[in-house]
Motif scaffolding. Structure first.
Motif, PDB file in Angstrom:
ATOM      1  N   ASN A  15       0.809  -1.232   0.000  1.00  0.00           N
ATOM      2  CA  ASN A  15       0.000   0.000   0.000  1.00  0.00           C
ATOM      3  C   ASN A  15       0.836   1.274   0.000  1.00  0.00           C
ATOM      4  OD1 ASN A  15      -2.262  -1.657   0.185  1.00  0.00           O
ATOM      5  ND2 ASN A  15      -2.459  -1.409   2.400  1.00  0.00           N
ATOM      6  N   VAL A  16       2.128   1.164   0.257  1.00  0.00           N
ATOM      7  CA  VAL A  16       2.944   2.369   0.447  1.00  0.00           C
ATOM      8  C   VAL A  16       3.057   3.179  -0.844  1.00  0.00           C
ATOM      9  CG1 VAL A  16       5.258   3.210   1.008  1.00  0.00           C
ATOM     10  CG2 VAL A  16       4.196   1.430   2.414  1.00  0.00           C
ATOM     11  N   PHE A  17       3.357   2.511  -1.941  1.00  0.00           N
ATOM     12  CA  PHE A  17       3.470   3.239  -3.203  1.00  0.00           C
ATOM     13  C   PHE A  17       2.132   3.878  -3.569  1.00  0.00           C
ATOM     14  CE2 PHE A  17       3.796   3.944  -7.736  1.00  0.00           C
ATOM     15  CZ  PHE A  17       5.114   4.311  -7.929  1.00  0.00           C
ATOM     16  N   GLU A  18       1.062   3.112  -3.377  1.00  0.00           N
ATOM     17  CA  GLU A  18      -0.262   3.582  -3.787  1.00  0.00           C
ATOM     18  C   GLU A  18      -0.746   4.779  -2.977  1.00  0.00           C
ATOM     19  OE1 GLU A  18      -0.159  -0.893  -4.669  1.00  0.00           O
ATOM     20  OE2 GLU A  18       0.689   0.522  -3.219  1.00  0.00           O
ATOM     21  N   ASP A  19      -0.457   4.807  -1.654  1.00  0.00           N
ATOM     22  CA  ASP A  19      -1.028   5.897  -0.849  1.00  0.00           C
ATOM     23  C   ASP A  19      -0.043   7.015  -0.516  1.00  0.00           C
ATOM     24  OD1 ASP A  19       0.413   5.052   1.512  1.00  0.00           O
ATOM     25  OD2 ASP A  19      -1.233   3.738   2.107  1.00  0.00           O
ATOM     26  N   SER A  20       1.260   6.777  -0.703  1.00  0.00           N
ATOM     27  CA  SER A  20       2.237   7.780  -0.272  1.00  0.00           C
ATOM     28  C   SER A  20       3.189   8.255  -1.353  1.00  0.00           C
ATOM     29  CB  SER A  20       3.058   7.218   0.904  1.00  0.00           C
ATOM     30  OG  SER A  20       2.232   6.920   2.010  1.00  0.00           O
ATOM     31  N   VAL A  21       3.202   7.569  -2.491  1.00  0.00           N
ATOM     32  CA  VAL A  21       4.094   7.953  -3.583  1.00  0.00           C
ATOM     33  C   VAL A  21       3.298   8.343  -4.825  1.00  0.00           C
ATOM     34  CG1 VAL A  21       5.954   7.172  -5.106  1.00  0.00           C
ATOM     35  CG2 VAL A  21       5.947   6.479  -2.693  1.00  0.00           C
ATOM     36  N   ALA A  22       2.433   7.449  -5.277  1.00  0.00           N
ATOM     37  CA  ALA A  22       1.684   7.708  -6.516  1.00  0.00           C
ATOM     38  C   ALA A  22       0.858   8.996  -6.479  1.00  0.00           C
ATOM     39  CB  ALA A  22       0.798   6.510  -6.848  1.00  0.00           C
ATOM     40  N   PRO A  23       0.175   9.322  -5.359  1.00  0.00           N
ATOM     41  CA  PRO A  23      -0.616  10.565  -5.371  1.00  0.00           C
ATOM     42  C   PRO A  23       0.239  11.820  -5.580  1.00  0.00           C
ATOM     43  CG  PRO A  23      -1.323   9.140  -3.570  1.00  0.00           C
ATOM     44  CD  PRO A  23      -0.056   8.557  -4.113  1.00  0.00           C
ATOM     45  N   VAL A  24       1.446  11.810  -5.074  1.00  0.00           N
ATOM     46  CA  VAL A  24       2.334  12.956  -5.262  1.00  0.00           C
ATOM     47  C   VAL A  24       2.801  13.027  -6.713  1.00  0.00           C
ATOM     48  CG1 VAL A  24       4.470  14.035  -4.489  1.00  0.00           C
ATOM     49  CG2 VAL A  24       3.075  12.782  -2.851  1.00  0.00           C
ATOM     50  N   HIS A  25       3.079  11.853  -7.269  1.00  0.00           N
ATOM     51  CA  HIS A  25       3.520  11.811  -8.664  1.00  0.00           C
ATOM     52  C   HIS A  25       2.402  12.277  -9.596  1.00  0.00           C
ATOM     53  CE1 HIS A  25       6.305  10.700 -11.756  1.00  0.00           C
ATOM     54  NE2 HIS A  25       5.456   9.858 -12.319  1.00  0.00           N
ATOM     55  N   ARG A  26       1.174  11.816  -9.333  1.00  0.00           N
ATOM     56  CA  ARG A  26       0.039  12.245 -10.155  1.00  0.00           C
ATOM     57  C   ARG A  26      -0.191  13.744 -10.066  1.00  0.00           C
ATOM     58  NH1 ARG A  26      -2.452   7.432  -8.175  1.00  0.00           N
ATOM     59  NH2 ARG A  26      -3.555   8.649  -6.586  1.00  0.00           N
ATOM     60  N   ALA A  27       0.127  14.319  -8.916  1.00  0.00           N
ATOM     61  CA  ALA A  27      -0.050  15.763  -8.731  1.00  0.00           C
ATOM     62  C   ALA A  27       1.045  16.573  -9.417  1.00  0.00           C
ATOM     63  CB  ALA A  27      -0.084  16.099  -7.240  1.00  0.00           C
ATOM     64  N   GLY A  28       2.014  15.901 -10.004  1.00  0.00           N
ATOM     65  CA  GLY A  28       3.082  16.596 -10.722  1.00  0.00           C
ATOM     66  C   GLY A  28       4.124  17.222  -9.820  1.00  0.00           C
ATOM     67  N   GLN A  29       4.255  16.692  -8.589  1.00  0.00           N
ATOM     68  CA  GLN A  29       5.163  17.311  -7.622  1.00  0.00           C
ATOM     69  C   GLN A  29       6.463  16.544  -7.416  1.00  0.00           C
ATOM     70  OE1 GLN A  29       1.503  18.638  -4.777  1.00  0.00           O
ATOM     71  NE2 GLN A  29       3.525  19.016  -3.901  1.00  0.00           N
ATOM     72  N   THR A  30       6.673  15.450  -8.151  1.00  0.00           N
ATOM     73  CA  THR A  30       7.895  14.682  -7.951  1.00  0.00           C
ATOM     74  C   THR A  30       8.981  15.097  -8.929  1.00  0.00           C
ATOM     75  OG1 THR A  30       7.123  12.930  -9.428  1.00  0.00           O
ATOM     76  CG2 THR A  30       6.695  12.645  -7.069  1.00  0.00           C
ATOM     77  N   LEU A  31      10.221  14.970  -8.458  1.00  0.00           N
ATOM     78  CA  LEU A  31      11.385  15.024  -9.320  1.00  0.00           C
ATOM     79  C   LEU A  31      12.129  13.720  -9.079  1.00  0.00           C
ATOM     80  CD1 LEU A  31      13.861  17.994  -9.825  1.00  0.00           C
ATOM     81  CD2 LEU A  31      14.587  15.619  -9.883  1.00  0.00           C
ATOM     82  N   LEU A  32      12.145  12.864 -10.101  1.00  0.00           N
ATOM     83  CA  LEU A  32      12.802  11.565  -9.996  1.00  0.00           C
ATOM     84  C   LEU A  32      14.240  11.721 -10.488  1.00  0.00           C
ATOM     85  CD1 LEU A  32       9.945   9.266 -11.373  1.00  0.00           C
ATOM     86  CD2 LEU A  32      10.341  10.041  -9.023  1.00  0.00           C
ATOM     87  N   TRP A  33      15.174  11.754  -9.532  1.00  0.00           N
ATOM     88  CA  TRP A  33      16.551  12.063  -9.882  1.00  0.00           C
ATOM     89  C   TRP A  33      17.381  10.792 -10.049  1.00  0.00           C
ATOM     90  CZ3 TRP A  33      20.555  10.727  -6.543  1.00  0.00           C
ATOM     91  CH2 TRP A  33      20.173  10.374  -5.249  1.00  0.00           C
ATOM     92  N   GLU A  34      18.448  10.927 -10.838  1.00  0.00           N
ATOM     93  CA  GLU A  34      19.396   9.846 -11.056  1.00  0.00           C
ATOM     94  C   GLU A  34      20.822  10.386 -10.920  1.00  0.00           C
ATOM     95  OE1 GLU A  34      18.122   6.951 -14.353  1.00  0.00           O
ATOM     96  OE2 GLU A  34      17.270   8.876 -15.026  1.00  0.00           O
ATOM     97  N   ASN A  35      21.757   9.496 -10.664  1.00  0.00           N
ATOM     98  CA  ASN A  35      23.193   9.811 -10.586  1.00  0.00           C
ATOM     99  C   ASN A  35      23.515  10.683  -9.374  1.00  0.00           C
ATOM    100  OD1 ASN A  35      23.712   8.333 -12.990  1.00  0.00           O
ATOM    101  ND2 ASN A  35      22.975  10.075 -14.179  1.00  0.00           N
ATOM    102  N   SER A  36      23.152  11.942  -9.402  1.00  0.00           N
ATOM    103  CA  SER A  36      23.250  12.818  -8.232  1.00  0.00           C
ATOM    104  C   SER A  36      22.370  14.026  -8.497  1.00  0.00           C
ATOM    105  CB  SER A  36      24.695  13.244  -7.944  1.00  0.00           C
ATOM    106  OG  SER A  36      25.183  14.077  -8.976  1.00  0.00           O
ATOM    107  N   HIS A  37      22.097  14.770  -7.428  1.00  0.00           N
ATOM    108  CA  HIS A  37      21.228  15.936  -7.593  1.00  0.00           C
ATOM    109  C   HIS A  37      21.689  17.035  -6.635  1.00  0.00           C
ATOM    110  CE1 HIS A  37      17.606  18.242  -8.456  1.00  0.00           C
ATOM    111  NE2 HIS A  37      17.484  18.444  -7.150  1.00  0.00           N
ATOM    112  N   ARG A  38      22.045  18.163  -7.202  1.00  0.00           N
ATOM    113  CA  ARG A  38      22.469  19.326  -6.415  1.00  0.00           C
ATOM    114  C   ARG A  38      21.245  20.152  -6.045  1.00  0.00           C
ATOM    115  NH1 ARG A  38      26.555  21.047  -3.329  1.00  0.00           N
ATOM    116  NH2 ARG A  38      28.032  20.105  -4.826  1.00  0.00           N
ATOM    117  N   ILE A  39      21.007  20.325  -4.735  1.00  0.00           N
ATOM    118  CA  ILE A  39      19.865  21.110  -4.257  1.00  0.00           C
ATOM    119  C   ILE A  39      20.227  22.585  -4.161  1.00  0.00           C
ATOM    120  CG2 ILE A  39      18.327  21.474  -2.285  1.00  0.00           C
ATOM    121  CD1 ILE A  39      18.569  18.436  -1.770  1.00  0.00           C
ATOM    122  N   ASP A  40      21.372  22.846  -3.547  1.00  0.00           N
ATOM    123  CA  ASP A  40      21.893  24.212  -3.484  1.00  0.00           C
ATOM    124  C   ASP A  40      23.396  24.106  -3.274  1.00  0.00           C
ATOM    125  OD1 ASP A  40      22.351  23.840  -0.701  1.00  0.00           O
ATOM    126  OD2 ASP A  40      20.428  24.738  -0.164  1.00  0.00           O
ATOM    127  N   ALA A  41      24.038  25.236  -2.968  1.00  0.00           N
ATOM    128  CA  ALA A  41      25.501  25.230  -2.884  1.00  0.00           C
ATOM    129  C   ALA A  41      26.027  24.282  -1.808  1.00  0.00           C
ATOM    130  CB  ALA A  41      26.001  26.649  -2.611  1.00  0.00           C
TER     131      ALA A  41
END
Length: 304
Positions: A170-196
């Motif tokens: 149930n975790v993906f369905e209730d805690s991950v997928a709704p955020v993804h459907r809302a267009g609020q996810t950034l699925l990162w790969e390799n590395s991701h710089r947030i700020d300095a």
């Protein structure tokens, strides 16, 4: 103290749960040396071990960061009202997590970034809340940073067979997928710089997409390691995995690599689940590591 400052970044500890996870050390950390638990009972108890009942104690908490004018959450715990049939400790919780966040001066609308270090049951729960009969994003203005490898691994459409079995049901369905459907996810790969001063990097082993967040600000260093560590015993015995590690060899290699970097750079190691003072500085001790000092966070005194 519930917050510290490292360079230009403030870090606040937000409580959701502290207490037993109803697992013995042998179950939680299979193959870990019994003598470490026996010899360490005097300092492991009560923050990391209920020695009277021989069960591991753990904290569920979110790390709240304020960096370069943005409000950032690292992991979002278990959440309320979630059906967790194969994880009864976390089933349909009712905690005051959002009230704790408010006491730290943050309302859901204030959050700019949510970091899920990986997508296990106890790291994504407050991604969403129940509004009527629908799961909706708790933090409506936030970008949710999720490792793509974990997103793909836990997506039921891909039919992977995790070591956790149905434990993440149930975790993906209730805690991950709704955020993804809302267009609020950034699925990162390799590395991701947030700020300095903040960077996400892969740290696979516990799960395929497990990650660490490195903080570098001024002369201060820290690394948020998610579930690379569940207990300080794993600092002393870095080859001891939890029973939840999908790739045991990978988890050991990652743990040694990250602890080595922390020791060499005088960096604070900040796991997701440590009770007590919550984080530690480490030093090398032969081919293992030792605890050099604890962070100044006040230990939890109550159990949920």
């Amino acid at each position: 103290m519930d917050h510290i400052t490292l360079g230009n970044v403030t870090i606040t500890r937000v409580w959701e749960y502290f207490g037993s996870v109803e697992m013995t050390p042998d179950t939680f950390f299979p193959g870990s040396p019994k003598e470490v638990w026996n010899d360490g009972a005097s300092w492991l108890a009560p923050h990391f071990l209920d020695s009277e009942n021989n069960v591991v104690n753990s904290a569920i908490q979110t790390w709240l960061l304020r960096s370069e004018g943005r409000t950032i959450l690292v992991d979002t715990g278990v959440g309320n009202h979630k059906d967790r049939p194969y994880a009864p400790v976390w089933n349909r919780l009712e905690t005051g997590f959002l009230a704790g966040l408010a006491r730290a001066g943050v309302e859901p609308e204030d959050v700019d970034i949510v970091i899920n270090t990986h997508l296990h049951i106890d790291h994504v729960g407050w991604n969403t809340y129940l509004k009527g009969r629908q799961w909706v994003p708790t933090f409506p203005n936030a970008t949710y940073l999720m490792p793509k490898d974990d997103f793909d691994f836990w997506n039921p459409e891909n039919d992977h067979k995790p070591l956790l079995g149905r434990g993440n049901q149930n975790v993906f369905e209730d805690s991950v997928a709704p955020v993804h459907r809302a267009g609020q996810t950034l699925l990162w790969e390799n590395s991701h710089r947030i700020d300095a001063g903040l960077r996400l990097d892969p740290a696979p082993g516990h799960t395929p997409g497990s990650s660490v967040l490195t903080l570098t600000s001024g002369t201060d260093r820290a690394v948020f390691v998610g579930d690379m560590l569940h207990s300080p015993v794993q600092i002393l015995e870095p080859d001891s995995n939890s029973c939840f590690c999908e790739d045991p060899a990978g988890a050991r290699a990652t743990r040694r690599k990250v602890l080595g970097w922390a020791a060499d750079n005088n960096a604070l190691v900040i796991p997701a689940h440590l009770g007590g003072h919550g984080a530690a500085e480490v030093t090398r001790e032969g081919d293992k590591f030792a605890i050099k000092g604890w962070a100044p966070f006040a230990p939890y005194t109550e159990q949920a």
